[in-house]
Enzyme design. Sequence first.
Site, mmCIF file in Angstrom:
data_model
loop_
_atom_site.group_PDB
_atom_site.id
_atom_site.type_symbol
_atom_site.label_atom_id
_atom_site.label_comp_id
_atom_site.label_asym_id
_atom_site.label_seq_id
_atom_site.Cartn_x
_atom_site.Cartn_y
_atom_site.Cartn_z
ATOM 1 N N LEU A 143 0.865 -1.180 0.000
ATOM 2 C CA LEU A 143 0.000 0.000 0.000
ATOM 3 C C LEU A 143 0.899 1.228 0.000
ATOM 4 O O LEU A 143 1.967 1.223 0.624
ATOM 5 C CB LEU A 143 -0.893 0.036 1.242
ATOM 6 N N ASP A 144 0.470 2.291 -0.684
ATOM 7 C CA ASP A 144 1.209 3.537 -0.610
ATOM 8 C C ASP A 144 1.298 3.991 0.845
ATOM 9 O O ASP A 144 0.420 3.699 1.659
ATOM 10 C CB ASP A 144 0.514 4.631 -1.429
ATOM 11 N N ARG A 145 2.336 4.740 1.143
ATOM 12 C CA ARG A 145 2.556 5.186 2.521
ATOM 13 C C ARG A 145 1.350 5.926 3.085
ATOM 14 O O ARG A 145 0.977 5.748 4.244
ATOM 15 C CB ARG A 145 3.803 6.079 2.570
ATOM 16 N N THR A 147 -1.794 5.725 2.107
ATOM 17 C CA THR A 147 -3.033 4.942 2.045
ATOM 18 C C THR A 147 -3.144 4.072 3.282
ATOM 19 O O THR A 147 -2.185 3.421 3.683
ATOM 20 C CB THR A 147 -3.054 4.053 0.788
ATOM 21 N N ARG A 245 -5.522 6.231 -7.787
ATOM 22 C CA ARG A 245 -5.354 7.681 -7.735
ATOM 23 C C ARG A 245 -5.322 8.295 -9.137
ATOM 24 O O ARG A 245 -5.959 9.325 -9.386
ATOM 25 C CB ARG A 245 -4.067 8.008 -6.965
#
Length: 320
Positions: A143-145, A147, A245
């Site tokens: 997961l993105d930081r 998110t 996104r």
Amino acid sequence: MKTDNLTVQFANITDDEAGQRIDNFLLARLKGVPKSLIYRIVRKGEVRVNKGRVKAEYKLVVGDVVRIPPVRVAERNEVPVSAKLDKVAALVDCILYEDDHLLLINKPSGTAVHGGSGLSFGVIEGLRALRPQARFLELVHRLDRDTSGILMVAKKRSVLLSLHEQLRQKTMQKDYLALVRGEWQSHCKVISAPLLKNILQSGERIVRVDSAGKPSETRFKIEERFAGATLVKASPITGRTHQIRVHALHAGHPIAFDDRYGDTQFDRQLAATGLQRLFLHANMLRFQHPANGETLSIQAPMDQQLRHCLQVLRQQAQKR
């Protein structure tokens, strides 16, 4: 300089570790060591398997004995030990599901999934500190930081391979919740747009829709409408970097507080709700358990900041 490995180590390969390439084994074993250094020590013969030299693509088998030489890496900006302990302790309350095969955690926004790129602490490092007896803990996906939401970790290599196969076969369902700008159109249910990743000189990753990119698909469903915003469920079919996104932006509806693809005016409007973070949350994960074949559907609750934002938007809608 900082010495991670003071002496020569010898690793006996187990069932969980067999089948992977020696370079991938070393990358997992020597956390924080650059890939270039890994390949250099293999090429120079400093890494040995059963006392013999091997190439980076050598696949390990059960019973192999791997010689790992001392490795020196540049010292990074370390997080104070007390801060690390606090973060590790906080992870306990984030665990959603755990058994002998896997672990699912509700990752907080702002926490990286792993250390690197100037960060010495991530979820996986925290879980290894939390479960020191675990011989194998590896991320199934990322997961993105910024998110938040469900993150899956495998406790056995066989489990990791099984779950990766589900990802490849697209039989694992991942649902996210995102608050986007404007009124999402009801007919916009699927976005299929190729994504091309660019890495800037600063190391920042920027993704854009481009015909030269990789095929990418996200399904969207309207969950709730507000004045000037829509809460949508986003289900990625492919797993590209920043996919949800960029697809939301491509549809004309950037996600709230997206520092790369967002709309600052939209963000300023939402700041009154107390929102200060990316409104993207991995809400649900449905998959087949690798050990017993049972279908599991795990949900992760949103944090207080996201819930409060929606509550304020609902109250504003009632006043209209």
